[in-house]
Design an enzyme around this catalytic site. Structure first.
Site, PDB file in Angstrom:
ATOM      1  N   TYR A 136       1.946  72.406 -59.401  1.00  8.48           N
ATOM      2  CA  TYR A 136       2.290  73.013 -60.541  1.00  8.48           C
ATOM      3  C   TYR A 136       1.290  73.608 -61.416  1.00  8.48           C
ATOM      4  CZ  TYR A 136       7.142  71.532 -60.959  1.00  8.48           C
ATOM      5  OH  TYR A 136       8.486  71.170 -60.594  1.00  8.48           O
ATOM      6  N   LYS A 187       2.951  60.538 -50.960  1.00  7.94           N
ATOM      7  CA  LYS A 187       2.985  61.140 -49.526  1.00  7.94           C
ATOM      8  C   LYS A 187       1.522  61.000 -49.082  1.00  7.94           C
ATOM      9  CE  LYS A 187       5.059  63.021 -45.821  1.00  7.94           C
ATOM     10  NZ  LYS A 187       6.223  62.286 -45.312  1.00  7.94           N
ATOM     11  N   ASP A 219       9.660  60.645 -48.738  1.00  8.08           N
ATOM     12  CA  ASP A 219      10.747  60.896 -48.146  1.00  8.08           C
ATOM     13  C   ASP A 219      11.802  59.615 -47.940  1.00  8.08           C
ATOM     14  OD1 ASP A 219       8.880  59.715 -46.524  1.00  8.08           O
ATOM     15  OD2 ASP A 219       8.946  61.134 -44.768  1.00  8.08           O
ATOM     16  N   ASP A 243       9.981  65.981 -60.010  1.00  8.96           N
ATOM     17  CA  ASP A 243      10.667  67.098 -60.238  1.00  8.96           C
ATOM     18  C   ASP A 243      12.141  66.959 -59.521  1.00  8.96           C
ATOM     19  OD1 ASP A 243      12.041  69.446 -61.443  1.00  8.96           O
ATOM     20  OD2 ASP A 243      11.467  70.473 -59.422  1.00  8.96           O
ATOM     21  N   ASP A 247      16.278  64.983 -60.347  1.00  9.46           N
ATOM     22  CA  ASP A 247      17.536  65.681 -60.057  1.00  9.46           C
ATOM     23  C   ASP A 247      18.424  64.870 -59.139  1.00  9.46           C
ATOM     24  OD1 ASP A 247      16.734  67.832 -61.841  1.00  9.46           O
ATOM     25  OD2 ASP A 247      17.551  68.993 -60.079  1.00  9.46           O
TER      26      ASP A 247
HETATM   27  C1  IPM Z   1      12.131  70.580 -65.021  1.00  9.01           C
HETATM   28  C2  IPM Z   1      12.174  71.945 -64.320  1.00  9.01           C
HETATM   29  C3  IPM Z   1      10.975  72.714 -64.598  1.00  9.01           C
HETATM   30  C4  IPM Z   1      10.014  71.849 -63.811  1.00  9.01           C
HETATM   31  C5  IPM Z   1      10.932  74.201 -64.303  1.00  9.01           C
HETATM   32  C6  IPM Z   1      11.716  74.768 -65.153  1.00  9.01           C
HETATM   33  C7  IPM Z   1       9.562  74.679 -64.498  1.00  9.01           C
HETATM   34  O1  IPM Z   1      12.873  72.074 -63.292  1.00  9.01           O
HETATM   35  O2  IPM Z   1      11.999  70.354 -66.014  1.00  9.01           O
HETATM   36  O3  IPM Z   1      12.641  69.745 -64.044  1.00  9.01           O
HETATM   37  O4  IPM Z   1      10.030  72.130 -62.460  1.00  9.01           O
HETATM   38  O5  IPM Z   1       9.370  70.882 -64.278  1.00  9.01           O
HETATM   39 MN    MN Z   2      13.676  70.115 -62.581  1.00  9.06          MN
END
Ligand code: IPM
Ligand code: MN
Ligand code: NAD
Length: 349
Positions: A136, A187, A219, A243, A247
Site C-alpha cells: 500500500y 506468503k 491462499d 484487506d 471482506d
Molecule cells: C478498507 C478499504 C481501503 C483499504 C481502501 C478504500 C483504501 O478497502 O478499509 O478495507 O484497501 O484499506
Molecule cells: Mn477493504
C-alpha cells in the site's frame, strides 16, 4: 469526549448518523461531534480529498468516527486526488498501524451466512491487520514504459523489522485477552517480505511463551476461512492480505455491513469505521446496514475512551435487535438504515 465525525461519500452519511444516534443515547452530554469533509465530498468543495483542516481536526480530537470514502465520479482523477487517498492519508499521518477487525457470528444470523450451520457456528475471530505499510505504501511505485515501450505498472511490497515487530506484539497481546491462539498469515513460500515477516513473528513469539502460535499461507487461509472459520481466534497479517481476508470473513458471518474496525496508533488513539466502502450501488436509498458503524462506535468506547461497560451495552443492544428480527436488506429483511438504528436504540432501553 470530542470526536471528529467524517461521514464521507456514498452511504457514509446514512450509516454514521445512526452510530451518532446510538453513541449520544449511551454516553449523553459528555460526547461531542465535530464534523469535517473527507473523500470525494471534500474534493468537490476544496479540491482535496483530505483537506488540511480535516487533518487538523483529527489530530486535536480524542477519536475519529469515519463512514466511508469512494465515489464513482472521482474514479477518473489522478491518484493523489482520489477519495481513497483520504483514508490512506489519515492512517499514515496519524500512524494508525494496528487495525482490529472482529468477525463473529451472531447466533441469530446463522441463516444469513452462506455457510452451513455446522461450519459457521461458533465463529468468533479477530483479524489484526497491519495498516501503514506493505505494498500500500511501498515505493517506488508507478506506471512507466518498459524497454520495449510497453506500458507497465509496478508497486513495492515492503516491511521493515520494526513495523512487523510492533504489529506482531499487538497480535500476541490481543491473543492473551482471548483464548491465546495466534495465527500469522503470510506468503513466505514465495515472497521475501513475508519471509522477514515470519522470521520477526517467530522472534517476538519468544516473549509470549503462553500464546500458541501457528503460521498459514494466505491462499490456504482464504480456503480455511470458508471451510472451517471457527478454527481461528486471533489472526495477524499484512495490509494487503488483511484487506482481502476481512471482506471474506465478513461474508462468512452474514454480511459486510456488520463488520466494525478500530485503527489504532501506539497510544490507542483511533479511527473507527466499518470495513466496507461507500456502496455506491445502494447509496442514498436508506438501504445500508448501519450495524458495522454502530459496532465501530462500541469499539471506540472500548479502545480509546475506555468505557467498556458502554461498549458492551451497545453490542448487547445490537444482538437483542437481531434476536428480535431486525434485518436490513443485506440480511434478507426490509428495514431501512434508520429503522435498524431505531431497533438498536429501542434495545438499549
Ligand atoms: C478498507 C478499504 C481501503 C483499504 C481502501 C478504500 C483504501 O478497502 O478499509 O478495507 O484497501 O484499506
Ligand atoms: Mn477493504
Ligand atoms: P463496498 O464495500 O462499498 O461494497 C461492496 C458490496 O457490499 C456492494 O454491493 C454494497 O452495496 C455492499 N455493502 C457494503 N456496505 C454495505 C452496508 N453497510 N449495508 C449493505 N450493503 C453493503 O465495496 P466496493 O463496491 O468495492 O467499493 C465502493 C467504493 O468504496 C470504492 O470507491 C472503494 O474504493 C471504496 N471503499 C472505501 C472504503 C473505506 O472508506 N474505508 C472501504 C472499501 C471500499
Amino acid at each position: 469526549m470530542r470526536i471528529a465525525l467524517l461521514a464521507g461519500d456514498g452511504i457514509g452519511p446514512e450509516i454514521t448518523a445512526e452510530a451518532v444516534k446510538i453513541l449520544k443515547a449511551v454516553v449523553g452530554q459528555e460526547i461531542e461531534f465535530d464534523e469535517a469533509l473527507i473523500g470525494g465530498a471534500a474534493w468537490k468543495v476544496t479540491g482535496s480529498p483530505l483537506p488540511e483542516e480535516t487533518l487538523k481536526l483529527c489530530r486535536s480530537t480524542d477519536a475519529i468516527l469515519f463512514g466511508s470514502v469512494g465515489d464513482p465520479e472521482c474514479d477518473h482523477l489522478e491518484r493523489a486526488l482520489r477519495p481513497e487517498q483520504a483514508i490512506l492519508g489519515l492512517r499514515r499521518e496519524l500512524d494508525l498501524f494496528a487495525n482490529l477487525r472482529p468477525a463473529r457470528l451472531f447466533p441469530e444470523l446463522q441463516a444469513e451466512s452462506p455457510l452451513k450451520e455446522n461450519r459457521i457456528s461458533g465463529t468468533d475471530l479477530m483479524i489484526v491487520r497491519e495498516l501503514t505499510g506493505d505494498v500500500y505504501f511501498g515505493t517506488p511505485r508507478g506506471q512507466r514504459k518498459d524497454d520495449q515501450n510497453r506500458r507497465e505498472g509496478f508497486d513495492t511490497m515492503r516491511y521493515n523489522e520494526d513495523e512487523v515487530r510492533r504489529i506482531a506484539r499487538i497480535g500476541f497481546e490481543t491473543a492473551r485477552t482471548r483464548s491465546s491462539n495466534l495465527c500469522s498469515i503470510d506468503k513466505s513460500n514465495v515472497l521475501e517480505t513475508s519471509q522477514l515477516w515470519r522470521t520477526i513473528v517467530l522472534e517476538v513469539a519468544q516473549e509470549y511463551p503462553d500464546v500458541a502460535l501457528s503460521h498459514m499461507y494466505v491462499d490456504n487461509a482464504a480456503m480455511q476461512l470458508v471451510r472451517a472459520p471457527d478454527q481461528f481466534d486471533v489472526i495477524i497479517t499484512g495490509n494487503l492480505f488483511g484487506d482481502i481476508l476481512s471482506d471474506l470473513a465478513s461474508a462468512c458471518v452474514g454480511s459486510i455491513g456488520l463488520l466494525p474496525s478500530a485503527s489504532l496508533n501506539s497510544e490507542n488513539k483511533g479511527l473507527y469505521e466499518p470495513i466496507h466502502g461507500s456502496a455506491p450501488d445502494i447509496a442514498g436509498q436508506g438501504k445500508a446496514n448501519p450495524l458495522g458503524t454502530i459496532l465501530s462506535g462500541a469499539m471506540m468506547l472500548r479502545y480509546t475512551l475506555k468505557r467498556e461497560d458502554d461498549a458492551a451495552r451497545i453490542e448487547k443492544a445490537v444482538a437483542t435487535a437481531l434476536e428480535k428480527g431486525a434485518r436490513t436488506a443485506d440480511l434478507g429483511g426490509n428495514m431501512s438504515t434508520s429503522e435498524m438504528g431505531n431497533a438498536v436504540l429501542a434495545a438499549l432501553n
